[in-house]
Design an enzyme around this catalytic site. Structure first.
Site, PDB file in Angstrom:
ATOM      1  N   ASP A   1      14.800  69.049  29.304  1.00 43.64           N
ATOM      2  CA  ASP A   1      14.537  70.262  28.790  1.00 43.64           C
ATOM      3  C   ASP A   1      13.131  70.820  28.741  1.00 43.64           C
ATOM      4  O   ASP A   1      12.553  71.130  27.787  1.00 43.64           O
ATOM      5  CB  ASP A   1      15.264  70.538  27.547  1.00 43.64           C
ATOM      6  CG  ASP A   1      16.670  69.980  27.433  1.00 43.64           C
ATOM      7  OD1 ASP A   1      17.414  70.148  28.320  1.00 43.64           O
ATOM      8  OD2 ASP A   1      17.003  69.395  26.301  1.00 43.64           O
TER       9      ASP A   1
ATOM     10  N   GLU B   1      23.157  78.542  29.468  1.00 43.51           N
ATOM     11  CA  GLU B   1      22.065  78.003  28.495  1.00 43.51           C
ATOM     12  C   GLU B   1      20.817  78.176  29.177  1.00 43.51           C
ATOM     13  O   GLU B   1      20.605  78.517  30.169  1.00 43.51           O
ATOM     14  CB  GLU B   1      22.614  76.683  28.011  1.00 43.51           C
ATOM     15  CG  GLU B   1      22.472  75.583  29.058  1.00 43.51           C
ATOM     16  CD  GLU B   1      23.059  74.271  28.527  1.00 43.51           C
ATOM     17  OE1 GLU B   1      23.598  73.994  27.388  1.00 43.51           O
ATOM     18  OE2 GLU B   1      23.086  73.232  29.453  1.00 43.51           O
TER      19      GLU B   1
HETATM   20  O1  FUB Z   1      19.268  68.719  25.731  1.00 47.75           O
HETATM   21  C1  FUB Z   1      20.546  69.014  25.227  1.00 47.75           C
HETATM   22  C2  FUB Z   1      21.102  70.254  25.819  1.00 47.75           C
HETATM   23  O2  FUB Z   1      21.350  70.029  27.058  1.00 47.75           O
HETATM   24  C3  FUB Z   1      19.973  71.475  25.978  1.00 47.75           C
HETATM   25  O3  FUB Z   1      20.162  72.019  24.561  1.00 47.75           O
HETATM   26  C4  FUB Z   1      20.570  72.185  27.155  1.00 47.75           C
HETATM   27  O4  FUB Z   1      19.955  72.926  27.700  1.00 47.75           O
HETATM   28  C5  FUB Z   1      21.145  71.079  28.054  1.00 47.75           C
HETATM   29  O5  FUB Z   1      19.830  70.687  28.746  1.00 47.75           O
END
Ligand code: FUB
Length: 324
Positions: free
Chosen positions: A16, A223
């Site tokens: 991320d 997301e």
């Molecule tokens: O790293 C945890 C979660 O996985 C993140 O918040 C999302 O964007 C995905 O990459």
């Protein structure tokens, strides 16, 4: 030797990546994945991260430095678990680390911690930012100094469960044909620790001016929000989750509405995909992650970067991550 498309660090798992240029250096604010084998599920229970390490590059060819622990869960009063994808911003002589985590009731919220240096250490505020929920904050400071935070994520990130400001544990994603759930955007106050008014929903339209629908999984928001500005146009980019693309939509306003424009990154090894886009010395770079370092374990990822290129009309050339 160019480090492009290679793991930036190998001694810890990272994911991320939110990249920024501060004082002429590239700083990368990643999640710090644990080296534990945990089973994958739709709730993201395998992502049990507890701290943040800030990475930095003195130049694109320099060895990537791990600046050590910048913030740990034990020092954040409101957090119970799962410190997920962070971002950072600079304003008024201070650096702000924004991070999502579950509060004591198990709800994801967005917190902020303040530091004097880009690499930290950061001191967390006693409570999360009031009025926030869900995950993946991305903070964009516009040329006029106004700061906006984009945040949200479906499923484990709980976005679909927030209905009119209330957490509804049984709420589902919108039905097929209905406008998709999307990221929130909130303007931050000058203190960078609170939001102005009510958060708004980002609207993403298709080429006919109609909202992208929930069943359009190749294009709908899942997301990993990010915002950057190129030639006076605002680019809102995000992960489509179930279809594993990084895609983007553009607008003449930082709060939209945005029009879907295309794909930035084809699927990588591992379930999740997450990115940031930053300008460095006149070129543009995509920071992203995959699970190559762990041979495909979803929750043991590594951060990489590659150059991105724009076409004359402002569209971004799609990257196939494993082809030159
Ligand atoms: O790293 C945890 C979660 O996985 C993140 O918040 C999302 O964007 C995905 O990459």
């Amino acid at each position: 030797m160019s480090q492009q498309r290679r793991p930036l660090v190998k001694h810890i798992f990272t994911a991320d990546p939110s990249a920024h240029v501060f004082d002429g250096k590239i700083y990368i604010y990643p999640s710090h994945d644990l080296a534990e084998d945990l089973e994958h599920n739709d709730n993201g229970d395998e992502y049990q991260m507890t701290d943040y390490h800030i990475l930095s590059l003195d130049s694109l060819d320099a060895e990537c430095k791990d600046n050590g622990e910048a913030l740990h869960m034990r020092d954040v009063k409101w957090v119970s678990k799962q410190m997920w994808a962070p971002d950072a911003a600079y304003k008024n002589g201070k650096y702000y680390l924004f991070f999502p985590a579950r509060d004591k009731e198990g709800l994801f919220r967005i917190g902020v911690a303040v530091g004097d240096k880009p690499e930290g250490p950061f001191k967390a505020e006693d409570d999360y930012i009031q009025g926030t929920c869900t995950i993946d904050p991305a903070v964009f400071v516009d040329d006029d100094g106004r700061a906006y935070m984009y945040y949200g994520g479906l499923w484990g990130g709980q976005l679909e469960k927030w209905q009119n400001g209330v957490y509804e544990p049984d709420a589902q994603e919108p039905a097929a044909g209905q406008p998709a759930a999307c990221s929130f955007v909130a303007e931050l106050n000058d203190d960078m620790k609170s939001i102005k008014g009510e958060p708004m929903k980002v609207v993403i339209l298709d080429e006919n001016g109609k909202p992208i629908t929930a069943d359009d999984e190749d294009r709908r928001f899942f997301e990993a929000s990010w915002m950057h500005k190129y030639n006076d146009t605002y680019y809102f980019s995000y992960s489509t989750g179930t279809t594993h693309y990084i895609v983007y939509a553009t607008s003449k306003s930082p709060t939209g509405p945005f029009t879907y424009r295309g794909r930035i990154l084809e699927p990588v090894v591992g379930w999740t995909t997450h990115h940031s886009i930053v300008e460095y010395q006149g070129k543009w770079y995509l920071f992203y992650h995959d699970s190559e370092l762990s041979n495909g374990k979803n929750n043991q990822r590594c951060v990489k970067f590659t150059e991105i290129k724009y076409n004359e009309d402002g569209t971004i050339q799609t990257i196939k991550p494993y082809e030159e």
